[in-house]
Design an enzyme around this catalytic site. Sequence first.
Site, PDB file in Angstrom:
ATOM      1  N   ASP A  73     -32.470  -3.531  -7.317  1.00 60.23           N
ATOM      2  CA  ASP A  73     -33.335  -3.902  -8.438  1.00 60.23           C
ATOM      3  C   ASP A  73     -33.283  -5.421  -8.597  1.00 60.23           C
ATOM      4  O   ASP A  73     -32.196  -6.020  -8.531  1.00 60.23           O
ATOM      5  CB  ASP A  73     -32.844  -3.222  -9.718  1.00 60.23           C
ATOM      6  CG  ASP A  73     -33.834  -3.356 -10.852  1.00 60.23           C
ATOM      7  OD1 ASP A  73     -34.863  -2.676 -10.810  1.00 60.23           O
ATOM      8  OD2 ASP A  73     -33.573  -4.152 -11.777  1.00 60.23           O
ATOM      9  N   ILE A  74     -34.435  -6.046  -8.782  1.00 60.47           N
ATOM     10  CA  ILE A  74     -34.483  -7.488  -9.005  1.00 60.47           C
ATOM     11  C   ILE A  74     -34.047  -7.757 -10.447  1.00 60.47           C
ATOM     12  O   ILE A  74     -34.596  -7.183 -11.386  1.00 60.47           O
ATOM     13  CB  ILE A  74     -35.899  -8.050  -8.757  1.00 60.47           C
ATOM     14  CG1 ILE A  74     -36.325  -7.793  -7.311  1.00 60.47           C
ATOM     15  CG2 ILE A  74     -35.945  -9.546  -9.082  1.00 60.47           C
ATOM     16  CD1 ILE A  74     -37.759  -8.186  -6.996  1.00 60.47           C
TER      17      ILE A  74
ATOM     18  N   GLU B 187     -40.038  -3.222  -9.522  1.00 61.96           N
ATOM     19  CA  GLU B 187     -39.162  -4.202  -8.877  1.00 61.96           C
ATOM     20  C   GLU B 187     -37.963  -3.505  -8.243  1.00 61.96           C
ATOM     21  O   GLU B 187     -36.909  -4.087  -8.082  1.00 61.96           O
ATOM     22  CB  GLU B 187     -38.708  -5.275  -9.868  1.00 61.96           C
ATOM     23  CG  GLU B 187     -37.730  -4.825 -10.918  1.00 61.96           C
ATOM     24  CD  GLU B 187     -38.351  -4.215 -12.168  1.00 61.96           C
ATOM     25  OE1 GLU B 187     -37.607  -4.015 -13.123  1.00 61.96           O
ATOM     26  OE2 GLU B 187     -39.561  -3.929 -12.196  1.00 61.96           O
TER      27      GLU B 187
END
Length: 180
Positions: free
Chosen positions: A56-57, A99
Amino acid sequence: KQRTKELSTANEQLLKISTIDFLTNIPNRRYFFEAGNKAIHLSVRQGEPLAILCVDIDFFKKVNDTYGHQVGDEILKLVASTMNKQIRKSDILARTGGEEFCMILNNTDKNGAYTLAEKIRKTVENSYFKKDSIEIQTTISIGVTHLENESEDLDTLVAKADEALYIAKKCGRNQTAVYP
């Protein structure tokens, strides 16, 4: 012959549209789950290890809110490209959410998956997005798990890797956590 060729070309295009994320040009969620189930069956049959990473960003919403969705899209492309360069062609990297990304690492045990995850995390951290006067450092959090027994399916493994990802985020982000 011409119609058959046109139909074949159209079918290839439809397959690509249905399995490739248009923005990042990597496989999408649909492809990940189709290929992932096959990879697990093959891993079990051959007695080979298999690992899953959920990525996950970090603070991606803040990037979109601060710089706009076009910059956010560029960050997604940068992260996807950076991760894709770090894995083998036999592995699978897919964009599974906004994301969020998942990886299937064939012939990789938990320790190997952690080592690769850390390499990817550090590479992304050192990859800056630069455009005009904007310079953004992006970080990612990663959850790692591996196939422990023949009865586990892809949904179970993704849930475990996602739980490890949650731990990484809870402990401050920009780190890798392994499912207990």
